[in-house]
Design a protein around this motif. Sequence first.
Motif, PDB file in Angstrom:
ATOM      1  N   PRO A 248       0.808  -1.230   0.000  1.00 41.11           N
ATOM      2  CA  PRO A 248       0.000   0.000   0.000  1.00 41.11           C
ATOM      3  C   PRO A 248       0.831   1.265   0.000  1.00 41.11           C
ATOM      4  CG  PRO A 248      -0.129  -1.116   2.130  1.00 41.11           C
ATOM      5  CD  PRO A 248       0.542  -2.059   1.188  1.00 41.11           C
ATOM      6  N   GLU A 249       2.109   1.170   0.364  1.00 38.95           N
ATOM      7  CA  GLU A 249       2.974   2.354   0.367  1.00 38.95           C
ATOM      8  C   GLU A 249       3.467   2.723  -1.022  1.00 38.95           C
ATOM      9  OE1 GLU A 249       5.919  -1.093   0.827  1.00 38.95           O
ATOM     10  OE2 GLU A 249       3.828  -0.638   1.318  1.00 38.95           O
ATOM     11  N   ALA A 250       3.269   1.843  -1.993  1.00 40.91           N
ATOM     12  CA  ALA A 250       3.739   2.101  -3.359  1.00 40.91           C
ATOM     13  C   ALA A 250       2.740   2.991  -4.090  1.00 40.91           C
ATOM     14  CB  ALA A 250       3.933   0.794  -4.106  1.00 40.91           C
ATOM     15  N   ASP A 251       3.206   4.138  -4.571  1.00 42.09           N
ATOM     16  CA  ASP A 251       2.368   5.008  -5.392  1.00 42.09           C
ATOM     17  C   ASP A 251       2.264   4.473  -6.814  1.00 42.09           C
ATOM     18  OD1 ASP A 251       2.037   6.958  -3.320  1.00 42.09           O
ATOM     19  OD2 ASP A 251       4.057   7.695  -3.747  1.00 42.09           O
ATOM     20  N   ALA A 252       3.358   3.855  -7.263  1.00 46.19           N
ATOM     21  CA  ALA A 252       3.418   3.304  -8.618  1.00 46.19           C
ATOM     22  C   ALA A 252       4.372   2.118  -8.606  1.00 46.19           C
ATOM     23  CB  ALA A 252       3.896   4.366  -9.607  1.00 46.19           C
ATOM     24  N   ALA A 253       4.275   1.283  -9.620  1.00 43.73           N
ATOM     25  CA  ALA A 253       5.155   0.116  -9.716  1.00 43.73           C
ATOM     26  C   ALA A 253       5.491  -0.124 -11.180  1.00 43.73           C
ATOM     27  CB  ALA A 253       4.486  -1.120  -9.119  1.00 43.73           C
ATOM     28  N   THR A 254       6.685  -0.681 -11.419  1.00 43.61           N
ATOM     29  CA  THR A 254       7.136  -0.909 -12.788  1.00 43.61           C
ATOM     30  C   THR A 254       8.127  -2.077 -12.797  1.00 43.61           C
ATOM     31  OG1 THR A 254       7.952   0.258 -14.760  1.00 43.61           O
ATOM     32  CG2 THR A 254       9.115   0.692 -12.697  1.00 43.61           C
ATOM     33  N   PRO A 255       8.168  -2.879 -13.860  1.00 46.73           N
ATOM     34  CA  PRO A 255       9.058  -4.045 -13.889  1.00 46.73           C
ATOM     35  C   PRO A 255      10.414  -3.775 -14.546  1.00 46.73           C
ATOM     36  CG  PRO A 255       7.416  -4.240 -15.615  1.00 46.73           C
ATOM     37  CD  PRO A 255       7.174  -2.921 -14.946  1.00 46.73           C
ATOM     38  N   VAL A 256      11.382  -4.598 -14.181  1.00 46.20           N
ATOM     39  CA  VAL A 256      12.696  -4.586 -14.819  1.00 46.20           C
ATOM     40  C   VAL A 256      13.117  -6.022 -15.092  1.00 46.20           C
ATOM     41  CG1 VAL A 256      13.492  -2.423 -13.775  1.00 46.20           C
ATOM     42  CG2 VAL A 256      13.927  -4.587 -12.598  1.00 46.20           C
TER      43      VAL A 256
ATOM     44  N   VAL B 283       8.267   4.841  -6.361  1.00 48.07           N
ATOM     45  CA  VAL B 283       8.047   3.943  -7.490  1.00 48.07           C
ATOM     46  C   VAL B 283       8.741   2.631  -7.168  1.00 48.07           C
ATOM     47  CG1 VAL B 283       8.404   3.546  -9.950  1.00 48.07           C
ATOM     48  CG2 VAL B 283       7.928   5.862  -9.121  1.00 48.07           C
ATOM     49  N   HIS B 284       7.976   1.573  -7.043  1.00 48.35           N
ATOM     50  CA  HIS B 284       8.546   0.278  -6.689  1.00 48.35           C
ATOM     51  C   HIS B 284       8.876  -0.512  -7.948  1.00 48.35           C
ATOM     52  CE1 HIS B 284       7.973  -0.029  -2.218  1.00 48.35           C
ATOM     53  NE2 HIS B 284       7.411   1.123  -2.515  1.00 48.35           N
ATOM     54  N   VAL B 285      10.077  -1.077  -7.942  1.00 49.17           N
ATOM     55  CA  VAL B 285      10.591  -1.832  -9.079  1.00 49.17           C
ATOM     56  C   VAL B 285      10.425  -3.325  -8.795  1.00 49.17           C
ATOM     57  CG1 VAL B 285      12.678  -2.417 -10.351  1.00 49.17           C
ATOM     58  CG2 VAL B 285      12.201  -0.035  -9.779  1.00 49.17           C
ATOM     59  N   VAL B 286       9.921  -4.038  -9.783  1.00 47.27           N
ATOM     60  CA  VAL B 286       9.676  -5.471  -9.647  1.00 47.27           C
ATOM     61  C   VAL B 286      10.528  -6.204 -10.672  1.00 47.27           C
ATOM     62  CG1 VAL B 286       7.916  -7.270  -9.654  1.00 47.27           C
ATOM     63  CG2 VAL B 286       7.284  -4.912  -9.071  1.00 47.27           C
ATOM     64  N   GLU B 287      11.417  -7.070 -10.216  1.00 47.89           N
ATOM     65  CA  GLU B 287      12.199  -7.861 -11.170  1.00 47.89           C
ATOM     66  C   GLU B 287      11.332  -8.984 -11.720  1.00 47.89           C
ATOM     67  OE1 GLU B 287      16.353 -10.439 -11.592  1.00 47.89           O
ATOM     68  OE2 GLU B 287      15.948  -9.325  -9.735  1.00 47.89           O
TER      69      GLU B 287
END
Length: 270
Positions: free
Chosen positions: A123-131, A229-233
């Motif tokens: 819930p603390e993530a405003d946005a998320a994106t993959p790498v 912005v949280h990064v997801v591998e």
Amino acid sequence: MSRKRTIIIPARYGSTRFPGKPLVALNGKAAILHTIDVARRVGDTDGVYVATDDDRISAVVEAYGCTALLTSGSCRNGTERVAEAASILGLNEDDLVVNLQGDAPLTPPDFIVKIFGVLDERPEADAATPVIRCGAESYLRIAEDIRNGRIGATMSVFDSQGRALYFSKALLPNGSSVETLFDLPVYHHVGLYGYRVRCLKGFPHLPVGPLERAERLEQLRFLENGHAVHVVEVDDDGQEFWELNNPGDVSYLERALPSGEPLRSDTDRC
């Protein structure tokens, strides 16, 4: 009230890097339609839409049985276009939106599922994106593009909690090479974003900072204004991920994509 999960594909004709690329034929079918196919393969969503300011793109999308939302020509980037589309749809602040860029038809549907999952779990993530962690082949391809002055892949670095530190069109981190990839990993950013609508709707009103202007990367606006912005591998399962950034990418994408198929009827809506 249940939280909606919506996929919005921003697409404009007048790209400065590659004008008309949403309608470029890949194996006999417009690139934007391949991207719609990706979105349609994601389960448990409340809708797939294409946000565009161009009647040519809208006509092709509607003929394929997907809804096009006409947005303003003043949108400066895809995130602003997606924000406007979310307002047109009347989405609530707690709803989740994934921005699947129209020039990324090789995006595995599982990447989208993971982005929705991260926003649900954090819930603390405003946005998320993959790498994707680069292997030798993808690293050398990115390095070759940079040497030849082609604007292509975006790189990402992030902290131990998975929060993005920076995105760049330069190879990051400095000093990396094919020989150092094991100890000094290099991550290729996938042009896919998930947002909470309350954060997304505020994006067009955030000031544009010097980093965004220099790199021409809209996600830096979040970082320059203090948003997480949280990064997801993610794992590409052996299929090298690549976007339609330059005309030279067409032949590569055609080898990786299936052949074209007949347009869907208007009764088969997204």
